[in-house]
Every structure is written in structure tokens, then in C-alpha cells.
Design an enzyme around this catalytic site. Structure first.
Site, PDB file in Angstrom:
ATOM      1  N   ASP A 155      99.691  56.368  35.035  1.00  9.97           N
ATOM      2  CA  ASP A 155      98.850  55.248  34.542  1.00  9.97           C
ATOM      3  C   ASP A 155      98.229  55.618  33.334  1.00  9.97           C
ATOM      4  OD1 ASP A 155      97.883  52.689  34.633  1.00  9.97           O
ATOM      5  OD2 ASP A 155      96.346  53.206  35.969  1.00  9.97           O
ATOM      6  N   HIS A 200      98.550  50.221  33.109  1.00 11.07           N
ATOM      7  CA  HIS A 200      98.339  48.828  33.472  1.00 11.07           C
ATOM      8  C   HIS A 200      97.742  47.872  32.712  1.00 11.07           C
ATOM      9  CE1 HIS A 200      94.642  50.205  35.493  1.00 11.07           C
ATOM     10  NE2 HIS A 200      94.130  49.247  35.205  1.00 11.07           N
ATOM     11  N   SER A 248      88.935  49.766  33.547  1.00 12.94           N
ATOM     12  CA  SER A 248      90.192  50.332  33.420  1.00 12.94           C
ATOM     13  C   SER A 248      90.476  50.722  32.142  1.00 12.94           C
ATOM     14  CB  SER A 248      91.533  49.611  33.772  1.00 12.94           C
ATOM     15  OG  SER A 248      91.343  49.231  35.309  1.00 12.94           O
TER      16      SER A 248
END
Length: 512
Positions: free
Chosen positions: A293, A258, A373
Site C-alpha cells: 500500500d 489506495h 491516508s
């Protein structure tokens, strides 16, 4: 014969005033028609009261006001700008070199072989400076010696050699005396101003530095931080910052899917990797795995700092871990925490309506915020044990519930992405949903596609799967991660409940 009989039997036209009718007879004037005048218009545009004709009578001339004469000219202005003494009348002032006729002496226009006496008449003559405007004082002899002016003072010409040596020496002595006195007075006032200060105090310098033993947070952070990078993506309509981990010396960087997905979906976007020393490099996407992911990008750099993978299966709840990344665009941020849970199935919505993201997570209370992230989760030795991916929050910020993809699984996926550019996962080809009862919980089979692994093994709808291999299944997310732990083509035992009975079926997993 009358006028009626002389014509053609018609009455002659009515005569017009002053017009000849052809018979040399003058006709009577036409009656003047005067239409009535509106009183309002008469009031607005009529003649003033008492005026009968087109023009008003001559008004009486106003009374002349007395004229105030200017005051007499001051004597200073009269002497400066007035006529010379002895000259009266209104004639112009004449130059001093007038002859008897009252005209100035002028040389003839033509001369014989001699330059003109008047420079203005000779085009070839050079410019000369005329006599001074003020004449010489006749009372002063021409050969009288010039009287020297007064000597200049020291401030005016200190170095012009026009100051008396004694005055210069005296000035220097006075300056030194005043400066010394002022310094003594200032020192005395300073000593008396604040009795608590002491200008002679010198603090002792610390010689030994703070001890940082091997394995401390500072030691691990100094070794690992250069291997964690910031990933910037910027396009026409998107912009953001994430984190990444350098996992190979060739410039391969592991991050979350993402983080790079917006840049992949927008052709105008550009991915840039920023290292801790400020070096920037453009990145290209090697491969993506939206289901877990994870993504791998590559940059062209030389000799980067590489983080080594650790064995995430050796982690235990309570172990110290560090989260390193760029939370809230603050690069090189290190937070400390512990492992608060292991094997935590996490499911998140996919990007732009894509498939749901499901992975087996390491739960930690190390502060993780947006921007972390793709960053590193390392253990106390500095080994990579997880990739920070998401948080559980109700406020939008960190509340001590962060999740990282396990390092062992991230290593397997990233290696496959580098080799093939894509990754395949083991799948049972069945759709399930979470279900719980008073005595059990698991994943209930909603439908079984034909020609799939589950159909071949005999799994039917409404079966509740409670175990896959050696792992218990308590919900749909845990069923997915339990299946993906195995390899494609591997046969695993599956425990399920059907109509109150417990069954164990052998299922050969296939590719998703």
C-alpha cells in the site's frame, strides 16, 4: 280503342303529380305521406304552445323606462370650457381678426419680391414663436415696472444669493444652538442610561507572546506541516482526497497506493497536489506497490519543504507522535497521540480484487480518519517515522486504533520505486494460514509450489512455521511481514513444528 289496346299491350305507368306524360295530359298528385312523429321529439323541437305558423306573432313592446337626465354642469366647468359670453347658437368660435365679411384677413397667395407675411406659406421662412395665448391685461400700462416677487427662504436658495444676509446669519446661529443643545442632552442621557459603563477605560495590552519551546507540538507542527500535501483525484465517476509527504526536493511525494489507485484505473481522472500555501500542481505516478500500500508520485515544483525520515526502529510504546494530513477533506490537520503498539501486522483487502495488502504497522491512538491516508506520522523531533494508512473501527470513524506503515520500510520501498518504478519483495513461495493450539500458534503451510524456496528447503504441507529469523510468527500476516524484512537471496533460519517435533530449516529467499 282503349289505352291498353293503343300501346304494346302494357299498362301505362302510374302518373306522377304535376308531370307531363308526353300526351299533354296532367297527372294527379301523389298522395302525401306523413310518417308518425315521436312525441319526445315533438316536445323537444316542436313549435311553442299557441304558435301555428313558422313565425311567432309580434310581441308587445316593452314599457319605456323614464330617462334620467344628467345634472347641470358645475359653474367652474362652464366658465373653463363653455362658450364666451355673448355668443349663442351652435356655430364654431371664430378667431378675433375677422373682417366685415366674417372671414379672417388673409394675405394674397402671390406676392411681389417680399417675404410672405404668413410663415406657414413661405417654405424658406424660419420658425417663430407666436403671441401668448392669454392676451395682455388692458388695465395695466405697458411701461409699468415689474413688481419683484417675495424673497425665497433659506432652505430653498441657501447659496443662490437671494437670501437676506441677516436671515442667513440668524439661521446659522439657530442651527449651532440646536446642535449644541442636542449634543449636551445626548451626553447627559448616555451617562445616566447605564451607570456600569465607562467610556474612559482602556484595557492593558499583552506585550509578551505565548512561549513555545523547541520540541513542543506547535513547534513541530509549524516545521512539518508545509511538507505534508493534500492529494485530490477527480474523474468522470470518481473523486476523493488523500494525503502525501514530500520526501525529495525534486518533487517526489510518498503516499498510499489506495490513494492513487482510483486515478490510475480511470483514464479520465486527474491527480492534483495542493500545498499548504494553496499552490496546486498536477502529479504523475512514478511507481506503485499494491502489496504494501505504498506509491510515489511527482510534481513539478521549486524548492518544496521536504520531511526527513527518522529511524522508526527506535520508537517505543508511549512515545509522542503527531498525525498530519487531510482527514475528511480538512487539510493541514494535526492530531497528537502516542505509540500504542509496535510491529502490528495488518492485512487489508486489495483494490478491485487485487492481492491482499500486508505490512508491519505502528499502532497509534492519534486521531486518524478517512483522508489521513498517505499522511505523515512524525515523532517529537519532527522526523518521519510512519505513513498513515488505515484504522480499525466499527463505526467508520476514529476510535483510537490507527495504523501507519513503519518509516524504515516505507523509505526502502519508496527509494526502490523512484529508482526502478517498481519493487520486488523477498518471498518463501509458500501459502500459509493462521493456526493456533493450546500450546502454540503460527502459520500452517497449506501448499508448497514446486521449484520454490520452501520446496527447495524441505518444507512440506501441514508444517506450522513459528519463527522466521529472529521474529516470532503467530499468524499468516506476521509470517508475510517477517519474510519481507529480509533481502532477496538471503538465507534465513525457519523454525517449524512437524508431527509434534520442532525443526529448523535454512531457507534461501527468492523474489515474489
Amino acid at each position: 280503342m282503349s289505352e291498353l289496346e293503343q300501346g304494346n299491350g302494357q299498362r301505362p305507368p302510374t302518373p306522377v303529380s304535376g308531370v307531363d306524360d308526353g300526351g299533354h295530359r296532367r297527372l294527379a298528385p301523389r298522395p302525401l305521406e306523413r310518417p308518425p312523429v315521436d312525441p319526445t321529439l315533438t316536445t323537444a323541437f316542436g313549435r311553442p304552445h299557441g304558435v301555428d305558423g313558422a313565425f311567432a306573432g309580434r310581441a308587445q313592446a316593452p314599457r319605456q323606462q323614464p330617462v334620467t337626465l344628467a345634472p347641470p354642469t358645475p359653474e367652474a366647468l362652464s366658465s373653463a370650457f363653455g362658450r364666451p359670453a355673448g355668443e349663442g347658437g351652435t356655430r364654431l368660435q371664430r378667431p378675433p381678426n375677422l373682417d366685415a365679411s366674417g372671414e379672417p384677413e388673409v394675405e394674397p397667395v402671390f406676392w411681389k419680391g417680399e417675404p410672405a407675411g404668413d410663415a406657414w406659406r413661405d417654405p424658406g421662412a424660419s420658425a417663430v414663436i407666436g403671441p401668448p395665448a392669454v392676451g395682455e391685461d388692458p388695465a395695466k400700462p405697458a411701461d409699468a415696472p415689474a413688481t419683484p416677487g417675495p424673497q425665497l427662504s433659506v432652505p430653498e436658495l441657501l447659496f443662490g444669493r437671494r437670501v437676506k444676509p441677516t436671515a442667513l446669519a440668524l439661521l446659522l446661529v439657530v442651527v449651532l444652538a440646536v446642535g449644541s443643545a442636542g449634543g449636551l442632552v445626548g451626553w447627559a442621557l448616555g451617562r445616566m442610561g447605564n451607570p456600569l459603563t465607562d467610556g474612559s477605560v482602556t484595557l492593558a495590552e499583552v506585550k509578551t507572546a505565548k512561549e513555545r519551546p523547541v520540541g513542543s507540538v506547535a513547534d513541530v507542527a509549524s516545521r512539518v506541516t508545509p511538507g505534508v500535501v493534500s492529494i485530490e483525484f477527480k474523474g468522470a465517476n470518481i473523486a476523493g482526497v488523500g494525503s502525501g509527504v514530500v520526501i525529495d526536493g525534486a518533487g517526489y511525494v510518498l503516499t498510499n497506493d489506495h490513494v492513487v489507485a482510483p486515478a490510475v484505473q480511470d483514464s479520465s481522472a486527474k491527480l492534483t497536489v495542493v500545498f499548504t500555501d494553496g499552490k496546486r500542481a498536477t502529479a504523475r505516478v512514478v511507481g506503485r506497490d499494491s502489496k504494501t500500500d505504498l506509491a510515489v508520485i511527482k510534481v513539478e515544483v521549486t524548492n518544496p519543504t521536504v520531511i526527513q525520515f527518522g529511524n522508526s526502529d527506535d520508537l517505543q510504546v508511549g512515545d509522542t507522535v503527531l498525525a498530519i494530513g487531510s482527514p475528511l477533506s480538512l487539510s493541514n490537520t494535526v492530531t497528537e497521540g502516542i505509540v500504542s503498539a509496535l510491529n502490528r501486522p495488518v492485512t487489508a483487502a486489495g483494490e478491485n480484487g487485487g492481492p491482499a495488502v500486508t505490512y508491519d504497522a505502528i499502532q497509534t491512538d492519534a486521531a486518524i480518519n478517512p483522508g489521513n491516508s498517505g499522511g505523515a506520522l512524525v515523532d517529537s523531533s519532527g522526523a518521519l517515522v510512519g505513513i498513515n494508512s488505515s484504522i480499525r473501527t466499527e463505526t467508520g470513524g476514529s476510535v483510537g486504533l490507527g495504523f501507519a506503515i513503519s518509516g524504515n520500510y516505507a523509505r526502502r520501498v519508496s527509494q526502490e520505486l523512484i529508482r526502478e518504478g517498481q519493487v520486488k519483495h523477498a518471498d518463501m513461495n509458500v501459502n500459509v494460514s493462521s493456526v493456533s493450539a493450546e500450546t502454540a500458534e503460527g502459520a500452517r503451510v497449506q501448499n508448497v509450489p514446486a521449484d520454490g524456496a520452501a520446496a527447495a528447503a524441505g518444507i512440506v504441507e501441514n508444517d506450522v512455521i513459528t519463527k522466521v529469523g529472529d521474529r516470532l510468527v503467530r499468524n499468516a500476516a506476521e509470517f508475510t511481514v517477517a519474510v519481507r524484512e529480509h533481502e532477496i537471496g538471503e538465507t534465513v533460519p525457519v523454525v517449524l513444528a512437524r508431527q509434534g517435533r520442532e525443526l529448523t530449516l535454512q531457507v534461501t529467499l527468492r523474489s515474489d
